[in-house]
Design a protein around this motif. Structure first.
Motif, PDB file in Angstrom:
ATOM      1  N   PRO A  24       0.772  -1.161   0.064  1.00  0.00           N
ATOM      2  CA  PRO A  24      -0.065  -0.074   0.125  1.00  0.00           C
ATOM      3  C   PRO A  24       0.842   1.067   0.117  1.00  0.00           C
ATOM      4  CG  PRO A  24      -0.067  -1.131   2.313  1.00  0.00           C
ATOM      5  CD  PRO A  24       0.794  -1.946   1.234  1.00  0.00           C
ATOM      6  N   GLU A  49      -5.512   9.592  -7.595  1.00  0.00           N
ATOM      7  CA  GLU A  49      -6.765   8.762  -7.917  1.00  0.00           C
ATOM      8  C   GLU A  49      -7.573   9.240  -8.941  1.00  0.00           C
ATOM      9  OE1 GLU A  49     -10.162   7.414  -4.741  1.00  0.00           O
ATOM     10  OE2 GLU A  49      -9.006   9.169  -4.237  1.00  0.00           O
ATOM     11  N   THR A  55      -6.011   3.521  -6.365  1.00  0.00           N
ATOM     12  CA  THR A  55      -7.227   3.330  -6.012  1.00  0.00           C
ATOM     13  C   THR A  55      -7.021   3.147  -4.217  1.00  0.00           C
ATOM     14  OG1 THR A  55      -6.878   0.814  -5.838  1.00  0.00           O
ATOM     15  CG2 THR A  55      -8.068   2.037  -7.813  1.00  0.00           C
ATOM     16  N   ARG A  56      -7.901   3.731  -3.740  1.00  0.00           N
ATOM     17  CA  ARG A  56      -8.240   3.674  -2.199  1.00  0.00           C
ATOM     18  C   ARG A  56      -7.962   2.138  -1.796  1.00  0.00           C
ATOM     19  NH1 ARG A  56      -9.086   8.515   0.496  1.00  0.00           N
ATOM     20  NH2 ARG A  56      -9.706  10.128  -0.685  1.00  0.00           N
ATOM     21  N   SER A  57      -7.519   2.123  -0.459  1.00  0.00           N
ATOM     22  CA  SER A  57      -7.607   0.619  -0.121  1.00  0.00           C
ATOM     23  C   SER A  57      -7.830   0.736   1.562  1.00  0.00           C
ATOM     24  CB  SER A  57      -6.265  -0.246  -0.352  1.00  0.00           C
ATOM     25  OG  SER A  57      -5.096   0.351   0.458  1.00  0.00           O
ATOM     26  N   ALA A  58      -7.906  -0.212   2.180  1.00  0.00           N
ATOM     27  CA  ALA A  58      -8.062  -0.258   3.755  1.00  0.00           C
ATOM     28  C   ALA A  58      -6.810   0.580   4.295  1.00  0.00           C
ATOM     29  CB  ALA A  58      -8.458  -1.514   4.150  1.00  0.00           C
ATOM     30  N   ARG A  59      -5.647   0.236   3.627  1.00  0.00           N
ATOM     31  CA  ARG A  59      -4.410   0.664   4.471  1.00  0.00           C
ATOM     32  C   ARG A  59      -3.759   1.903   3.817  1.00  0.00           C
ATOM     33  NH1 ARG A  59      -0.605  -4.173   4.551  1.00  0.00           N
ATOM     34  NH2 ARG A  59       0.709  -2.742   5.718  1.00  0.00           N
ATOM     35  N   TYR A  61      -3.345   3.594  -0.144  1.00  0.00           N
ATOM     36  CA  TYR A  61      -4.124   3.169  -1.648  1.00  0.00           C
ATOM     37  C   TYR A  61      -3.061   2.465  -2.089  1.00  0.00           C
ATOM     38  CZ  TYR A  61      -6.091   8.173  -1.259  1.00  0.00           C
ATOM     39  OH  TYR A  61      -6.625   9.341  -0.907  1.00  0.00           O
ATOM     40  N   ARG A  62      -3.409   1.865  -3.294  1.00  0.00           N
ATOM     41  CA  ARG A  62      -2.727   0.755  -4.060  1.00  0.00           C
ATOM     42  C   ARG A  62      -2.641   1.459  -5.540  1.00  0.00           C
ATOM     43  NH1 ARG A  62      -1.451  -3.702  -1.819  1.00  0.00           N
ATOM     44  NH2 ARG A  62      -2.428  -4.392   0.230  1.00  0.00           N
ATOM     45  N   ARG A  64      -3.300   0.784  -9.342  1.00  0.00           N
ATOM     46  CA  ARG A  64      -4.189   0.348 -10.081  1.00  0.00           C
ATOM     47  C   ARG A  64      -3.507  -0.794 -10.928  1.00  0.00           C
ATOM     48  NH1 ARG A  64      -9.002   3.387 -13.057  1.00  0.00           N
ATOM     49  NH2 ARG A  64      -9.975   1.443 -13.945  1.00  0.00           N
TER      50      ARG A  64
END
Length: 217
Positions: A24, A49, A55-59, A61-62, A64
């Motif tokens: 992340p 983004e 893209t947003r992630s739980a921790r 951004y990741r 794409r």
């Protein structure tokens, strides 16, 4: 929106493959890596983004990831827009831009390694977009091609530079002669082929290797 120095540097590193798609992207990690405050990091992440690169992630951004469907969708839009850019360039290009296209083309032909040739060819397309004198087309195409570069991170393309040389020459001839219809047709031929080449790369990348005689024992 004008890019900040941090956004430009971070975006370039992202497209160059500096960051792993498995990890992340967090504000704290990036502030430490680049020695900047959280504000420019937060602004850059939000803008990237919007550009479709992360893209947003739980921790956090990741990066794409790209799929064959992504390539098809992006290329379909790119072809439509770059046709318009080539046609506009044929009508609006300056003599300086024609000279820039020719110079980058010659640099690509003379390059001693494929990576350098591809870099010159990428710059060639950027000059073509600029020659359209349409800022919206130019910005949109810049973002679309950046997304394609993310799709290519793990890919090894076949050597198609000889095809690119012929195709770019045809596009340049049409733009030099101010023939918008020919420029549109030539760039469509070029991009349809490179679209198929990318899809073929995905097929090679994800297909199972053939079984060896030892595997059958």
């Amino acid at each position: 929106m004008q890019r900040t120095p941090f956004h430009s540097a971070f975006r370039a590193d992202l497209l160059a493959g500096r960051f792993s798609t498995a990890e992340p992207l967090s504000e704290s990690t990036l502030t430490a890596a680049y020695g900047v405050s959280r504000t420019p990091v937060r602004e850059a992440l939000s803008r990237l983004e919007q550009e479709g690169l992360i893209t947003r992630s739980a921790r956090g951004y990741r990066i794409r990831s790209g799929t064959p469907d992504d390539v098809i969708e992006i290329y379909d839009v790119r072809i439509a827009l770059e046709k318009a850019a080539a046609e506009a360039a044929a009508a609006r290009r300056t003599e300086l831009q024609v000279a820039q296209l020719a110079q980058l083309h010659q640099h690509a032909v003379a390059a001693k390694d494929p990576a350098t040739a591809r870099q010159f060819n990428s710059q060639w397309h950027e000059v073509l977009w600029a020659a359209s004198h349409n800022a919206t087309l130019r910005e949109t195409l810049t973002n679309l091609v950046a997304r394609l570069r993310l799709c290519d991170r793990e890919a090894i393309h076949r050597d198609d530079l000889a095809d690119v040389v012929v195709e770019h020459a045809a596009i340049m001839d049409a733009i030099r002669e101010r023939d918008g219809e020919a420029a549109s047709a030539a760039i469509t031929t070029h991009l349809q082929r490179t679209k198929q080449e990318r899809l073929d790369t995905f097929a090679r990348l994800y297909s199972a290797p053939p079984l060896s005689p030892n595997d059958l024992r």
